[in-house]
Scaffold this motif. Structure first.
Motif, PDB file in Angstrom:
ATOM      1  N   ALA A   1      53.440 -10.529  90.023  1.00  7.95           N
ATOM      2  CA  ALA A   1      54.118 -11.552  89.221  1.00  7.95           C
ATOM      3  C   ALA A   1      53.176 -12.123  88.170  1.00  7.95           C
ATOM      4  CB  ALA A   1      54.648 -12.663  90.129  1.00  7.95           C
ATOM      5  N   ALA A   2      51.915 -12.342  88.550  1.00 12.14           N
ATOM      6  CA  ALA A   2      50.934 -12.878  87.606  1.00 12.14           C
ATOM      7  C   ALA A   2      50.699 -11.903  86.460  1.00 12.14           C
ATOM      8  CB  ALA A   2      49.625 -13.176  88.336  1.00 12.14           C
TER       9      ALA A   2
ATOM     10  N   VAL B   1      56.702 -19.723  89.413  1.00 12.71           N
ATOM     11  CA  VAL B   1      55.382 -19.883  88.804  1.00 12.71           C
ATOM     12  C   VAL B   1      55.383 -21.144  87.943  1.00 12.71           C
ATOM     13  CG1 VAL B   1      53.589 -18.815  87.384  1.00 12.71           C
ATOM     14  CG2 VAL B   1      55.177 -17.364  88.668  1.00 12.71           C
ATOM     15  N   ILE B   2      54.316 -21.911  88.071  1.00  7.53           N
ATOM     16  CA  ILE B   2      54.105 -23.070  87.197  1.00  7.53           C
ATOM     17  C   ILE B   2      52.848 -22.818  86.386  1.00  7.53           C
ATOM     18  CG2 ILE B   2      53.602 -25.540  87.083  1.00  7.53           C
ATOM     19  CD1 ILE B   2      55.197 -25.884  89.646  1.00  7.53           C
TER      20      ILE B   2
ATOM     21  N   VAL C   1      43.669 -13.068  77.117  1.00  9.35           N
ATOM     22  CA  VAL C   1      44.513 -14.083  77.721  1.00  9.35           C
ATOM     23  C   VAL C   1      43.782 -14.776  78.871  1.00  9.35           C
ATOM     24  CG1 VAL C   1      45.581 -12.492  79.377  1.00  9.35           C
ATOM     25  CG2 VAL C   1      46.822 -14.520  78.658  1.00  9.35           C
ATOM     26  N   LYS C   2      44.028 -16.081  79.007  1.00 11.07           N
ATOM     27  CA  LYS C   2      43.514 -16.832  80.147  1.00 11.07           C
ATOM     28  C   LYS C   2      44.561 -17.861  80.531  1.00 11.07           C
ATOM     29  CE  LYS C   2      39.627 -19.554  81.897  1.00 11.07           C
ATOM     30  NZ  LYS C   2      38.302 -20.152  81.598  1.00 11.07           N
ATOM     31  N   LEU C   3      45.054 -17.715  81.759  1.00 11.84           N
ATOM     32  CA  LEU C   3      46.121 -18.586  82.247  1.00 11.84           C
ATOM     33  C   LEU C   3      45.695 -19.278  83.534  1.00 11.84           C
ATOM     34  CD1 LEU C   3      49.088 -16.039  81.981  1.00 11.84           C
ATOM     35  CD2 LEU C   3      48.385 -17.677  80.241  1.00 11.84           C
ATOM     36  N   GLU C   4      46.220 -20.474  83.743  1.00 14.39           N
ATOM     37  CA  GLU C   4      46.097 -21.147  85.037  1.00 14.39           C
ATOM     38  C   GLU C   4      47.501 -21.283  85.604  1.00 14.39           C
ATOM     39  OE1 GLU C   4      43.991 -24.811  84.838  1.00 14.39           O
ATOM     40  OE2 GLU C   4      42.061 -23.870  84.428  1.00 14.39           O
ATOM     41  N   LEU C   5      47.733 -20.603  86.739  1.00 13.60           N
ATOM     42  CA  LEU C   5      49.073 -20.519  87.320  1.00 13.60           C
ATOM     43  C   LEU C   5      49.077 -21.014  88.750  1.00 13.60           C
ATOM     44  CD1 LEU C   5      49.904 -16.810  86.358  1.00 13.60           C
ATOM     45  CD2 LEU C   5      50.368 -18.847  84.981  1.00 13.60           C
TER      46      LEU C   5
ATOM     47  N   GLY D   1      54.140 -22.508  94.468  1.00 16.79           N
ATOM     48  CA  GLY D   1      53.726 -23.873  94.789  1.00 16.79           C
ATOM     49  C   GLY D   1      52.339 -23.983  95.379  1.00 16.79           C
ATOM     50  N   GLY D   2      51.563 -22.902  95.331  1.00 21.29           N
ATOM     51  CA  GLY D   2      50.219 -22.922  95.893  1.00 21.29           C
ATOM     52  C   GLY D   2      49.190 -23.450  94.910  1.00 21.29           C
ATOM     53  N   ASP D   3      47.913 -23.276  95.277  1.00 22.19           N
ATOM     54  CA  ASP D   3      46.826 -23.726  94.418  1.00 22.19           C
ATOM     55  C   ASP D   3      46.855 -22.961  93.092  1.00 22.19           C
ATOM     56  OD1 ASP D   3      46.006 -25.403  96.439  1.00 22.19           O
ATOM     57  OD2 ASP D   3      44.487 -24.007  97.201  1.00 22.19           O
ATOM     58  N   PHE D   4      46.326 -23.606  92.064  1.00 22.11           N
ATOM     59  CA  PHE D   4      46.272 -22.954  90.761  1.00 22.11           C
ATOM     60  C   PHE D   4      45.180 -21.884  90.768  1.00 22.11           C
ATOM     61  CE2 PHE D   4      48.761 -26.588  89.635  1.00 22.11           C
ATOM     62  CZ  PHE D   4      49.578 -26.132  88.615  1.00 22.11           C
ATOM     63  N   VAL D   5      45.521 -20.726  90.176  1.00 24.26           N
ATOM     64  CA  VAL D   5      44.586 -19.608  90.077  1.00 24.26           C
ATOM     65  C   VAL D   5      44.463 -19.211  88.607  1.00 24.26           C
ATOM     66  CG1 VAL D   5      45.154 -18.768  92.380  1.00 24.26           C
ATOM     67  CG2 VAL D   5      46.377 -17.843  90.401  1.00 24.26           C
ATOM     68  N   THR D   6      43.384 -18.508  88.306  1.00 25.52           N
ATOM     69  CA  THR D   6      43.136 -18.076  86.929  1.00 25.52           C
ATOM     70  C   THR D   6      43.499 -16.602  86.761  1.00 25.52           C
ATOM     71  OG1 THR D   6      41.325 -19.658  86.718  1.00 25.52           O
ATOM     72  CG2 THR D   6      41.389 -17.850  85.120  1.00 25.52           C
TER      73      THR D   6
END
Length: 670
Positions: A468-469, A511-512, A522-526, A530-535
Motif C-alpha cells: 500500500a505504501a 492511510v494518513i 519522494v519522501k512521505l510520512e504515513l 492507524g499505526g505509528d508514522f513511518v517514512t
C-alpha cells in the motif's frame, strides 16, 4: 590453439561460448535459422552463416549444413553447446572425416554414455552404483507393463536418447504405464528422432545431484564438486545450486571418485557431467552421463573460478589439463534460476511473443554478492515456438547459501520482462519458501508444495502495508507530475489530501499522510491502519519499471506496471493491483456491485499457442472425467488436455494440424 571456431547452437549457450572464445583471442562463427536472423548470438559472433528454415530439423539439426558452414568460413573446430547435435556421435565422426575438431568428447564416449541403456551397462562394469531397472529396450506396451510389474511400482519410463525432461514419465500403475509409454515414445521420436524407451525403478523423494568432471586426452580426470538440481517440474530443472546443502564431504568424495572412474572407463575427454539420484540416507545411484556442457554449468564456475568452456576448448586443442584434483576448491555458494517463457498461473504453459521490455539486473558485484546473467535475447527479441522456452539463466554467488538465495530474490525483483508470460513470479516466490530456504529438497518438491499449481503468494498484513505504501507513493508522484504539467493536460489542484485508502484485492488499507515531498526523490510520512508514522523514500519516476526505495527503513525493490486507476505491483512472488484513492472515493467504491466473469465451463480452450496434434473425441461423444480430449504441442512438448468432468461433446471447432492461439476454442460441450 584454434584461430577460429564455429558454434553449432543458438541462444544463450551460443553467446556464452562466444564470450570465452573472445577472451581467448579466438574468432567465432555463428549459424542461424530464418527465425534467428536478428538474434543476439548472430550479432556477437565475428561471422555468421545462414543454415535454413526456422524448424530445427531443417537447420540446427542438419550436420551437412554445419560442416558446410565450417568449410565456408575456415572454422577449425565446432563447439556444439548443449542440445541439437551436441551428443550425436555420427556428427562427431563426420567432423573427424572432414578434418574439423569437435570441442567435446570422442564418438566412443558419446555412444557409450549418450545412450542411457548402454551407459548403465558401462556404469555397472566400472562399479558405479546404479538404479534397478530393465537393461533392454522396451518393445511395446505389453512389454512395458510386464517389466514395470517385475521392477515394482513406481517406475520411470525414459527415452534412451532423452534429455531436458522430454520423453520421461512416472507411472504408479499399469494404466499410467500404457499412457506414459505412448507419450514418452512420441516425445522422444519428435525431439530426438529416436523412440527407444527403457524402464527403471523410480526412487521416491530423491535428490538429483550431479558431478562435474574434466578430462583430457592424456588420462587426467578430475571432478569439480557437485550441483544440486532437485527443484524440477515435469523432470525439467528449474533452480540449481552448488554445492549441495545435503552432501557431506565423504559422500561428495565418493560420488566424485565414481564419476571419475566412469569417465576413465570410456576414455572421456572434455567437460562432462555424471548425474546421480540420492536418497534420504545419502545412498546414491547413477542416473546418466551428459557428454556435453550442462545448462547449469555457471554455478560450478562461480564456486570454483574455472571457466568450463575455456577448458573444453583447450582440451580439444590437445592441451594437458593444468588443474589437479587437490587444487579444486569450492568457495562460497551459487544459485541459478532458469527464466522460462511460460505462464506460471496457467500450469506453466509455454508462452511466445516479442520482448517489448527486457531489463535484467546489472551483472557484477552487489555488496557481498555477485550477479551473472547468461542470456541470448535482448529487448525486441522474439521468443519463438520453434525452440526451447528458456530466456535466461540468472545466477548469484555469495559467501553463504542464504546470502546467495537472498541475492537471487532481490535480483529477480529487479528483472523486468514484458511482452510474454514468464516464470519470474514463481522463481521469486520460491526464494521465500521455507522448505527451499532450509534446503529440504527432493525432485518432488514443486509437486508437493504446489499441488494445485502456482498462484501468487497471498500477502500478510505487513506485506499489504508495504504494498500500500509503494502504491500510494507512486500515485502521489503521478499526481505531482500532473500538477507541474498544469492546464496543458487537465486542471489539477496540486493539493495532497491527508486521508486515503489503498485497495489491494478485497482489502482496504487506510492511510494518513502527515507530510509529503512527492517530487522525486519522494519522501512521505504515513500512518498505515492507524499505526505509528513511518517514512517512505524512493527515487522512482513514472515510466520506470522498478520501484527502488525504503519503507520504514526496509529496503524494497518491486516492479510497477500501470493499470486503470492504479498499479500492478510484483514483489517477492506476490502480484497485486493497488488502487490508491481518497477516503470518500473508497466509501463510494465499496457500494459498487462486483462484476461476474463469463462462464467458460462448456468450452475447451487452447491453453497456449501451439500445434493441435490430435483431436481424440468426436461430436456427440460422451466423455468421462480424465479422458483425453486433445493434444497440443508447443516448444517440443506434448500437452494432453483432459476432461475435468463427465460431459458430452457438442461441436468440434478445430482440426488436427491447426496452429492455435491462446484461448482458441477447440471444442464445445453440452
Amino acid at each position: 590453439m584454434f584461430k577460429k571456431i564455429l558454434i553449432a547452437n543458438r541462444g544463450e549457450i551460443a553467446c556464452r561460448v562466444i564470450k570465452s572464445a573472445r577472451k581467448m583471442g579466438i574468432a567465432t562463427v555463428a549459424v542461424y535459422s530464418d527465425a534467428d536472423r536478428d538474434a543476439v548470438h548472430v550479432e556477437m559472433a565475428d561471422e555468421a552463416v545462414h543454415i535454413g528454415p526456422a524448424a530445427a530439423s531443417e537447420s540446427y539439426l542438419v550436420p551437412e549444413k554445419i560442416i558446410a558452414a565450417c568449410k565456408e568460413t575456415g572454422a577449425e573446430a565446432v563447439h556444439p553447446g548443449y542440445g541439437f547435435l551436441s551428443e550425436r556421435a555420427s556428427f562427431c565422426e563426420e567432423l573427424e572425416k572432414q578434418g574439423i575438431i569437435f570441442i567435446g568428447p570422442k564418438p566412443r564416449a558419446i555412444i557409450a554414455m549418450g545412450d542411457k541403456i548402454e551407459s548403465k551397462k558401462f556404469a555397472n562394469e566400472a562399479k558405479v552404483s546404479t538404479v534397478p531397472g530393465s537393461p533392454d529396450v522396451i518393445i511395446d506396451v505389453a512389454h512395458a507393463e510386464r517389466i514395470a510389474g517385475e521392477i515394482g511400482y513406481p517406475v520411470m519410463i525414459k527415452a534412451s536418447a532423452g534429455g531436458g525432461g522430454k520423453g520421461m514419465r512416472i507411472a504408479w500403475n499399469k494404466a499410467e504405464v500404457r499412457d506414459g509409454f505412448e507419450r514418452a515414445t512420441s516425445e522422444a521420436r519428435n525431439s530426438f528422432g529416436d523412440d527407444r524407451i527403457f524402464i527403471e525403478k523410480f526412487i521416491v523423494d530423491p535428490r538429483h545431484i550431479e558431478i562435474q568432471v574434466l578430462a583430457d586426452s592424456f588420462g587426467n580426470c578430475i571432478y569439480l564438486g557437485e550441483r544440486e538440481c532437485s527443484v524440477q517440474r515435469r523432470n525439467q530443472k528449474v533452480v540449481e545450486e552448488a554445492p549441495s546443502p545435503f552432501l557431506d564431504e565423504a559422500t561428495r568424495k565418493a560420488m566424485g571418485e565414481q564419476a571419475v572412474a566412469l569417465s576413465k572407463a570410456v576414455d572421456y575427454q572434455s567437460a562432462g557431467t555424471v548425474e546421480f539420484i540420492v536418497d534420504k540416507d545419502r545412498n546414491f545411484y547413477f542416473l546418466e552421463m551428459n557428454t556435453r556442457l550442462q545448462v547449469e554449468h555457471p554455478v560450478t564456475e562461480l564456486i570454483t573460478g574455472i571457466d568450463l568452456v575455456e577448458q573444453m576448448i583447450r582440451i580439444a586443442a590437445g592441451e594437458k589439463l593444468a588443474i589437479k584434483q587437490n587444487e579444486v576448491k569450492l568457495n562460497g555458494w551459487a544459485v541459478e534460476s532458469r527464466l522460462y517463457a511460460e505462464d506460471p498461473y496457467r500450469n506453466f504453459l509455454p508462452s511466445i511473443g516479442r520482448l517489448t521490455r527486457y531489463r535484467p539486473p546489472l551483472e557484477g558485484p552487489v555488496g557481498k554478492a555477485v550477479i551473472r546473467n547468461d542470456t541470448g535475447v535482448t529487448e525486441g527479441s522474439e521468443i519463438s515456438m520453434f525452440y526451447d522456452p528458456m530466456v535466461a539463466k540468472l545466477c548469484t554467488w555469495a559467501p553463504t547459501r542464504l546470502e546467495a538465495v537472498d541475492a537471487m530474490a532481490d535480483a529477480l525483483d529487479n528483472f523486468v520482462v514484458d511482452g510474454i508470460e514468464h516464470n519470474i513470479p514463481f522463481l521469486a516466490a520460491l526464494m521465500q519458501h521455507p522448505r527451499w530456504r532450509e534446503g529440504r529438497l527432493s525432485t518432488a518438491f514443486i509437486a508437493e508444495e504446489f499441488p494445485d499449481g502456482f498462484q501468487p503468494i497471498s500477502p500478510t498484513v505487513d506485506d499489504l502495508d508495504v504494498l500500500a505504501a509503494i502504491g500510494l507513493s507512486a500515485e502521489l508522484v503521478r499526481k505531482e507530475r500532473l500538477d507541474r504539467l498544469g492546464d496543458r493536460l487537465r486542471p489539477h489542484s496540486g493539493r495532497i489530501h491527508a486521508e486515503w485508502e489503498v485497495r489491494i484485492g478485497d482489502d482496504y488499507v487506510p492511510v494518513i499522510i502527515r507530510s509529503s515531498a512527492a517530487k522525486p526523490p519522494v519522501k512521505l510520512e504515513l500512518s498505515l491502519r492507524g499505526g505509528d508514522f513511518v517514512t517512505v523514500r524512493s527515487d522512482w519516476r513514472p515510466g520506470e519499471a522498478v520501484w527502488d526505495g525504503y519503507v520504514n527503513e526496509r529496503p524494497v525493490k518491486a516492479q510497477l506496471r500501470p493499470v486503470s486507476n492504479g498499479m500492478r505491483i510484483d514483489w517477492k512472488g506476490m502480484s497485486v493491483i493497488a488502487h490508491p484513492m481518497q477516503k470518500h472515493v473508497a466509501a463510494l467504491e465499496k457500494l459498487m456491485p462486483v462484476k461476474i466473469p463469463p462462464d467458460t465451463s462448456k468450452l475447451l480452450l487452447c491453453p497456449m499457442p501451439g500445434l493441435l496434434v490430435s483431436v481424440n473425441v468426436s461430436a456427440g461423444q460422451e466423455v468421462k472425467a480424465g479422458e483425453t480430449l486433445a493434444i497440443v504441442e508447443a516448444m517440443k512438448m506434448e500437452n494432453v488436455l483432459r476432461a475435468e468432468r463427465d460431459l458430452t461433446v457438442s461441436v468440434i471447432n478445430a482440426k488436427q494440424g491447426d496452429s492455435l492461439a491462446v484461448d482458441a476454442v477447440i471444442m464445445e460441450f453440452d
